[in-house]
Design a protein around this motif. Structure first.
Motif, PDB file in Angstrom:
ATOM      1  N   PRO A 113       0.946  -1.268  -0.048  1.00  0.00           N
ATOM      2  CA  PRO A 113       0.035   0.081   0.033  1.00  0.00           C
ATOM      3  C   PRO A 113       0.929   1.215   0.001  1.00  0.00           C
ATOM      4  CG  PRO A 113      -1.049  -1.696   1.413  1.00  0.00           C
ATOM      5  CD  PRO A 113       0.306  -2.219   1.152  1.00  0.00           C
TER       6      PRO A 113
ATOM      7  N   ASN B 297       0.268   1.890  -6.084  1.00  0.00           N
ATOM      8  CA  ASN B 297      -0.704   1.215  -5.347  1.00  0.00           C
ATOM      9  C   ASN B 297      -1.358   2.195  -4.316  1.00  0.00           C
ATOM     10  OD1 ASN B 297      -2.678  -0.579  -3.999  1.00  0.00           O
ATOM     11  ND2 ASN B 297      -0.932  -1.717  -3.167  1.00  0.00           N
TER      12      ASN B 297
ATOM     13  N   SER C  88      -4.133   1.683  -2.499  1.00  0.00           N
ATOM     14  CA  SER C  88      -5.112   0.897  -1.690  1.00  0.00           C
ATOM     15  C   SER C  88      -4.442   0.739  -0.325  1.00  0.00           C
ATOM     16  CB  SER C  88      -5.731  -0.654  -2.298  1.00  0.00           C
ATOM     17  OG  SER C  88      -4.484  -1.196  -2.415  1.00  0.00           O
TER      18      SER C  88
ATOM     19  N   GLU D 165      -4.560  -2.580   0.635  1.00  0.00           N
ATOM     20  CA  GLU D 165      -4.174  -3.746   0.483  1.00  0.00           C
ATOM     21  C   GLU D 165      -2.824  -4.160  -0.551  1.00  0.00           C
ATOM     22  OE1 GLU D 165      -5.131  -6.248   2.510  1.00  0.00           O
ATOM     23  OE2 GLU D 165      -6.704  -5.086   3.396  1.00  0.00           O
TER      24      GLU D 165
ATOM     25  N   THR E  73      -6.781  -2.443  -8.056  1.00  0.00           N
ATOM     26  CA  THR E  73      -6.324  -0.977  -7.463  1.00  0.00           C
ATOM     27  C   THR E  73      -5.124  -0.578  -7.716  1.00  0.00           C
ATOM     28  OG1 THR E  73      -5.562  -2.200  -5.801  1.00  0.00           O
ATOM     29  CG2 THR E  73      -7.816  -1.157  -5.711  1.00  0.00           C
TER      30      THR E  73
END
Length: 429
Positions: free
Chosen positions: A328, A342, A344, A346, A389
């Protein structure tokens, strides 16, 4: 040859204003001479739109380096110049220390440039350094198309954001030391400059019986000319398809062979995500393939050259593609071609598309043959599925991502247009 004072005056006069100059100062004669010459030139110009600061990098390779950096700071303060010290705190490699030090130095300097809002970074490379560089590169290859014979560029773009300029490339070290002597300013001699285990030191010691006439001073202009011609060829005969395919029309193969070869080498390095242009023998094989004027495919530098009736398609071959886990908030370089982020909460796994979702290939590459679209799509990162994502932040312009010499400025700019990369930052001088 040029005097230190004249070189500094020319640089200040040509610099786009307002300007914030960051001088890389090690404490050696070359960088101190540059700092002093620029201080004098800036004062003489009476231009309030020019500001000077300095940075010293302590590589922590010698115990004396910290004190030398402090002394540089004292000199800077005596001239009213802001001075910053940064230390290379990372674990040092057991081999390749010179290259690692160089990369660390520029990375740390770039961080300081960001903090200070610097518009240009300058280094004290001299004509002596240029002679050494050319002779070292000449010793590595005797081929006439050895681009290394052009030496160091006067201007180089670092990491796509910072222009590095070398105002002293036409100045001899002896003249700099004479200049410092007249100004009663001493310097530090790094003992590693006499250590013959380094290739540059051995080359330098062999320069005693050579003059600047031993090197083609026009080599840089020749390289720039062929690079600009290659850029013109791409502008007239190439078309980009998204971030992964370049098409050349058949008329491109009627252009001058050296111009075509240079264009293809640069495009192959970018599409293949390589940090260097293809080797000469690889380009020899590719040139032979092109001259056969037959349909078919071959790979050079991880780039597929796909010759079809309507021209030549270039795209990344579908081999040795990475799989990465992006945590993340992390931004990573994928396959030396794409920066992925990324956003997100996760972790996200990203690998190549491979043979998945081939129906998207013609959507991503609508203007190329289906076979080309599928192959090119299979080598792209798998970030196109709904609900994923990870996002593609930008395409990367290897081999120019870290260092882009102004010899290749137009060529890199044209390839950036073809592959939807960010525009190339124009120089401040």
């Amino acid at each position: 040859m040029t005097s230190p004072a004249a070189a500094a005056q020319t640089f200040i006069r040509q610099l786009r204003k307002p300007a914030k100059i960051l001088v890389m100062v090690s404490g050696g004669s070359d960088s101190l001479g540059l700092l002093l010459a620029l201080i004098k030139a800036a004062h003489a110009s009476a231009n309030d739109d020019v500001a000077l600061s300095a940075v010293t990098i302590d590589h922590q390779l010698r115990p004396e380096a910290a004190e030398e950096a402090r002394q540089v700071g004292e000199i800077c303060r005596s001239f009213g110049v802001k001075h910053v010290i940064r230390r290379w705190d990372e674990v040092k490699p057991k081999s390749g220390i010179s290259q690692a030090s160089r990369l660390a130095r520029y990375r740390l300097v770039a961080a300081v440039a960001e903090e200070l809002g610097t518009t240009v970074v300058v280094t004290g490379h001299t004509l002596d350094d240029q002679l050494e560089t050319v002779l070292m590169r000449a010793a590595r290859s005797t081929r006439t198309e050895n681009t290394g014979l052009s030496g160091m560029a006067e201007r180089t773009l670092y990491a796509g954001r910072h222009w590095l300029v070398r105002p002293f490339l036409s100045v001899r070290r002896a003249d700099i030391r004479e200049f410092l002597g007249r100004e009663q300013l001493g310097w530090v001699d790094d003992p590693s400059n006499e250590d013959r285990k380094y290739e540059r030191v051995r080359t330098r010691q062999g320069l005693e019986h050579l003059s600047e006439a031993s090197v083609d001073r026009n080599a840089g202009e020749k390289r720039k000319a062929i690079s600009n011609a290659a850029a013109g060829l791409l502008k007239d005969h190439a078309q980009g398809e998204g971030s992964g395919v370049i098409w050349l029309d058949n008329e491109a193969f009627d252009q001058k062979p050296d111009m075509l070869r240079h264009a293809l080498a640069a495009v192959a390095a970018v599409i293949g995500g390589r940090q260097h242009l293809p080797a000469a023998d690889s380009m020899d094989r590719l040139s032979a393939f092109i001259l056969q004027n037959r349909l078919g495919r071959m790979t050079v530098s991880r780039t597929m050259f796909d010759r079809r009736r309507d021209g030549l398609y270039l795209y990344r071959e579908n081999r040795n593609l990475p799989s990465l886990k992006i945590v993340p908030g992390e931004t990573v370089l994928w396959d030396e071609r794409f920066m992925l982020h990324n956003p997100s909460a996760e972790p996200v796994d990203v690998s190549a598309n491979g043979g998945k979702n081939t129906e998207l290939a013609s959507v991503i590459f609508p203007n190329v043959p289906v076979g080309v679209a599928k192959r090119a799509f299979s080598s792209m990162p798998d970030i196109f599925d709904a609900g994923r994502t990870a996002i593609l932040t930008r395409s990367v312009l290897m081999p120019y991502e870290l260092f882009l010499p102004d010899f290749d400025l137009e060529l890199a700019g044209e390839i950036a247009i073809l592959l939807d990369c960010a525009p190339v930052l124009q120089p401040p001088v």
